[in-house]
Structure formats: C-alpha cells, structure tokens
Design a protein around this motif. Structure first.
Motif, PDB file in Angstrom:
ATOM      1  N   VAL A   1       6.856 -31.799 -43.888  1.00 41.61           N
ATOM      2  CA  VAL A   1       8.069 -31.405 -44.610  1.00 41.61           C
ATOM      3  C   VAL A   1       9.268 -31.646 -43.705  1.00 41.61           C
ATOM      4  O   VAL A   1       9.224 -31.341 -42.509  1.00 41.61           O
ATOM      5  CB  VAL A   1       8.000 -29.920 -45.016  1.00 41.61           C
ATOM      6  CG1 VAL A   1       9.338 -29.450 -45.567  1.00 41.61           C
ATOM      7  CG2 VAL A   1       6.901 -29.690 -46.039  1.00 41.61           C
ATOM      8  N   SER A   2      10.328 -32.208 -44.283  1.00 38.29           N
ATOM      9  CA  SER A   2      11.541 -32.480 -43.511  1.00 38.29           C
ATOM     10  C   SER A   2      12.728 -31.785 -44.163  1.00 38.29           C
ATOM     11  O   SER A   2      12.913 -31.868 -45.378  1.00 38.29           O
ATOM     12  CB  SER A   2      11.794 -33.996 -43.450  1.00 38.29           C
ATOM     13  OG  SER A   2      12.962 -34.284 -42.709  1.00 38.29           O
ATOM     14  N   ALA A   3      13.529 -31.084 -43.359  1.00 35.61           N
ATOM     15  CA  ALA A   3      14.741 -30.435 -43.870  1.00 35.61           C
ATOM     16  C   ALA A   3      15.852 -31.477 -43.968  1.00 35.61           C
ATOM     17  O   ALA A   3      16.340 -31.968 -42.949  1.00 35.61           O
ATOM     18  CB  ALA A   3      15.169 -29.304 -42.933  1.00 35.61           C
ATOM     19  N   GLU A   4      16.210 -31.827 -45.192  1.00 39.09           N
ATOM     20  CA  GLU A   4      17.320 -32.770 -45.393  1.00 39.09           C
ATOM     21  C   GLU A   4      18.430 -32.027 -46.114  1.00 39.09           C
ATOM     22  O   GLU A   4      18.478 -31.960 -47.338  1.00 39.09           O
ATOM     23  CB  GLU A   4      16.879 -33.991 -46.196  1.00 39.09           C
ATOM     24  CG  GLU A   4      18.011 -35.005 -46.320  1.00 39.09           C
ATOM     25  CD  GLU A   4      17.555 -36.356 -46.839  1.00 39.09           C
ATOM     26  OE1 GLU A   4      17.367 -37.274 -46.021  1.00 39.09           O
ATOM     27  OE2 GLU A   4      17.391 -36.483 -48.065  1.00 39.09           O
ATOM     28  N   VAL A   5      19.325 -31.444 -45.318  1.00 41.73           N
ATOM     29  CA  VAL A   5      20.331 -30.531 -45.863  1.00 41.73           C
ATOM     30  C   VAL A   5      21.695 -30.789 -45.222  1.00 41.73           C
ATOM     31  O   VAL A   5      22.103 -30.071 -44.304  1.00 41.73           O
ATOM     32  CB  VAL A   5      19.922 -29.051 -45.642  1.00 41.73           C
ATOM     33  CG1 VAL A   5      20.790 -28.136 -46.494  1.00 41.73           C
ATOM     34  CG2 VAL A   5      18.452 -28.829 -45.971  1.00 41.73           C
ATOM     35  N   PRO A   6      22.410 -31.801 -45.682  1.00 40.18           N
ATOM     36  CA  PRO A   6      23.763 -32.009 -45.152  1.00 40.18           C
ATOM     37  C   PRO A   6      24.716 -30.929 -45.651  1.00 40.18           C
ATOM     38  O   PRO A   6      24.653 -30.519 -46.812  1.00 40.18           O
ATOM     39  CB  PRO A   6      24.149 -33.385 -45.721  1.00 40.18           C
ATOM     40  CG  PRO A   6      23.362 -33.495 -46.994  1.00 40.18           C
ATOM     41  CD  PRO A   6      22.055 -32.804 -46.713  1.00 40.18           C
ATOM     42  N   SER A   7      25.581 -30.450 -44.780  1.00 39.36           N
ATOM     43  CA  SER A   7      26.639 -29.516 -45.159  1.00 39.36           C
ATOM     44  C   SER A   7      27.739 -29.626 -44.115  1.00 39.36           C
ATOM     45  O   SER A   7      27.664 -28.992 -43.061  1.00 39.36           O
ATOM     46  CB  SER A   7      26.128 -28.079 -45.246  1.00 39.36           C
ATOM     47  OG  SER A   7      27.206 -27.198 -45.533  1.00 39.36           O
ATOM     48  N   ASP A   8      28.728 -30.438 -44.404  1.00 33.57           N
ATOM     49  CA  ASP A   8      29.817 -30.655 -43.446  1.00 33.57           C
ATOM     50  C   ASP A   8      30.454 -29.333 -43.028  1.00 33.57           C
ATOM     51  O   ASP A   8      30.724 -29.090 -41.848  1.00 33.57           O
ATOM     52  CB  ASP A   8      30.882 -31.573 -44.060  1.00 33.57           C
ATOM     53  CG  ASP A   8      30.332 -32.950 -44.406  1.00 33.57           C
ATOM     54  OD1 ASP A   8      29.266 -33.315 -43.871  1.00 33.57           O
ATOM     55  OD2 ASP A   8      30.964 -33.658 -45.211  1.00 33.57           O
ATOM     56  N   ARG A   9      30.673 -28.465 -44.013  1.00 33.32           N
ATOM     57  CA  ARG A   9      31.352 -27.192 -43.748  1.00 33.32           C
ATOM     58  C   ARG A   9      30.555 -26.305 -42.796  1.00 33.32           C
ATOM     59  O   ARG A   9      31.086 -25.759 -41.831  1.00 33.32           O
ATOM     60  CB  ARG A   9      31.588 -26.474 -45.083  1.00 33.32           C
ATOM     61  CG  ARG A   9      32.090 -25.052 -44.967  1.00 33.32           C
ATOM     62  CD  ARG A   9      32.343 -24.454 -46.344  1.00 33.32           C
ATOM     63  NE  ARG A   9      31.164 -24.512 -47.202  1.00 33.32           N
ATOM     64  CZ  ARG A   9      30.200 -23.597 -47.183  1.00 33.32           C
ATOM     65  NH1 ARG A   9      30.256 -22.586 -46.317  1.00 33.32           N
ATOM     66  NH2 ARG A   9      29.167 -23.678 -48.009  1.00 33.32           N
ATOM     67  N   ARG A  10      29.253 -26.169 -43.049  1.00 35.45           N
ATOM     68  CA  ARG A  10      28.468 -25.226 -42.258  1.00 35.45           C
ATOM     69  C   ARG A  10      28.085 -25.778 -40.888  1.00 35.45           C
ATOM     70  O   ARG A  10      27.861 -25.013 -39.950  1.00 35.45           O
ATOM     71  CB  ARG A  10      27.248 -24.781 -43.056  1.00 35.45           C
ATOM     72  CG  ARG A  10      27.631 -23.769 -44.140  1.00 35.45           C
ATOM     73  CD  ARG A  10      26.498 -23.447 -45.070  1.00 35.45           C
ATOM     74  NE  ARG A  10      26.169 -24.606 -45.902  1.00 35.45           N
ATOM     75  CZ  ARG A  10      25.244 -24.578 -46.844  1.00 35.45           C
ATOM     76  NH1 ARG A  10      24.532 -23.480 -47.047  1.00 35.45           N
ATOM     77  NH2 ARG A  10      25.005 -25.657 -47.578  1.00 35.45           N
TER      78      ARG A  10
END
Length: 289
Positions: free
Chosen positions: A241-250
């Motif tokens: 499982v790979s975490a693919e979670v872009p969030s420029d703000r965070r």
C-alpha cells in the motif's frame, strides 16, 4: 522505525512532489515507511524534474540514502500514453527505474483508441522485461481509461498490470460504475499496489476541479468519506500500500516530515481496522461451519 509486520507500506512521490528523491527516502525512513515511489519524469512543465538517469549525481545520492536507510523504490512514474510514439521516453524511465530497483512503471490511458493503447502497452511490457519493470495502467477518473474494468481489459491484452488509486476509484461515475467493487475483486490478481488516500463523498463538479483535487488536495486516509476498509478488504492481505496524498496547504503547515508521519498514521489506522474486520469475518465463518 515502526514498520508494518504484514505488508510493505510506501510513500508516493506525489505526496511530497517538491521533495527531491534523496530527501524523500530520508523522510520516508524517519516516518516509518518501507518504500517510496519516485517520479522519474515530470507530468507537467511546472514540475521540478529529477534527473535519475544512470550516472547522474542525484541517482548516486538516492542510492546512497536507500542503502543507509533500508527504504527501497517499488514504483516509478509517470507517463500519459496519448497515442504518440513515446518509446524513447519509457526506455529512459525504465533505465532509471532499473537503477533504482523499481519493479513497476505507472502509466495512464490518454489514448481513446483502445486497440492502439493495448498495442502500445504490449510494446512497453516487452521492453520492460529486460529491465525487470512491468507497466501498470492506472484508471484515472478524468482520462479516457477511467474505470477498473477498462484498465483491466487492456492490461490483460497487453500482459501488464493495473494500479488502483482510491481517489479515482471513488470518483468514477461512468458506464459500469455500479459494478466497480465486483471489478476490483475479480481483477485483484492484476494489482501489485494500492494507492491510498481519502476525500469527501461528493465528486467535484468539473474536470478542472477533478484534476486539482487529484494533484494537490487529497485527504489523509481514514479522515474522509471513502470506504477505504472495503477497498483494502477486496484485495490480498499482503498487498503493498502506498500513501498518495498531495496537499500543498498541509505540507506547508506540517513540514515534510510532519506530513509524512500524519500519512503513515492514517494508513496504519485504516489497515488495522481492515485487518480486524477481515479476521472477524474469518472467525464468524469458522464458527458458522
């Protein structure tokens, strides 16, 4: 490091797109991940390119960090197959991926001609054998190949595989959307990697909004409204499982390491609940017998 005992857990490059691969490896190691995905080819002109071709200083530095930390590279990305001749591009990507020890190269189906796309992927698959790399076709909700059924059908023709991304899985509303769960289960043998993120149940109203959500504002696993437990349970219990979670703000708020640790905690929580549910189902089935 708090490594998962049952399955490898990775950190996708898109989660920290502006973090160069050597630093990405260090951050992943500090946060407790087992592997990273690396973007060896930029998707947009605005992205920072990372030169990971054999002989490059960045490749040497990345390999050194991998050796020091024990964090590997499982997948590389990204190529949009649009019907043009891109063989030179994918051969360069495979050279970089082979040097990094990757086993898959993520592509998307931007070519509306299904027969031509399958032929292109078959050529990629053949080329990839000498590098130890298999193309993995990702169903993307705003591209011509948008569903698990479409991706799996093409992949079986081309003898390659598919990658499942929970954002695009949940955002698909086209033909056969009601059968997505059945398609996921029936094509689990094609899936070498699950990309995990979360988000609101309501789908963005335009293609531009879908693209923006996909590239720069996804949710931490377990903090949104996607049925991630059901998705995990539909696939093998040892699947990476790979975490693919872009969030420029965070990323700005928490910093690279803080964001990576937040994602690792989210993935761990989702997997723990899914595994508990799986074990509970097995116990009930055994009792019923």
């Amino acid at each position: 490091m708090n490594r998962n005992a049952r399955r490898p857990i990775g950190l996708a490059q898109l989660s920290l797109l502006n973090t160069a691969p050597p630093r990405l490896v260090d951050v992943a190691a500090e946060a407790g991940f087992d592997f990273v995905g690396v973007r060896v080819r930029p998707v947009t002109p605005a992205e920072r390119p990372y030169d990971l071709q054999p002989g490059s200083p960045m490749l040497r530095e990345t390999l050194a960090r991998m050796n020091d930390t024990g964090v590997g590279v499982r997948d590389i990305e990204f190529l949009l197959l649009d019907g043009s001749d891109q063989r030179d591009a994918w051969l360069r990507m495979m050279e970089a991926g082979h040097a990094l020890g990757a086993s898959s190269l993520t592509v998307a189906g931007g070519d509306p001609d299904t027969a031509r796309l399958a032929h292109t992927l078959a050529r990629m698959t053949e080329d990839g054998r000498s590098f130890g790399i298999t193309p993995t076709l990702e169903a993307i909700s705003y591209q011509p190949v948008a569903s698990i059924a479409q991706a799996a059908g093409i992949a079986r023709q081309a003898s390659c595989r598919i990658v499942v991304d929970t954002l695009h899985f949940n955002r698909y509303t086209g033909p056969g959307a009601a059968a997505q769960w059945d398609e996921l289960r029936s094509n689990a043998d094609l899936v070498p990697l699950l990309q995990l993120c979360d988000g609101p149940a309501e789908r963005p109203g335009s293609r531009d909004s879908l693209v923006t959500e996909s590239r720069s504002e996804r949710g931490v696993p377990g903090e949104g409204e996607f049925d991630l437990f059901r998705t995990v349970a539909a696939l093998p219990g040892n699947l990476p499982v790979s975490a693919e979670v872009p969030s420029d703000r965070r990323v700005v708020e928490l910093g690279e390491l803080g964001w990576a640790r937040r994602l690792k905690a989210g993935v761990d929580a989702v997997l723990a609940e899914a595994d508990a549910g799986r074990q509970g189902s097995s116990f009930l089935a055994a009792g019923a017998g």
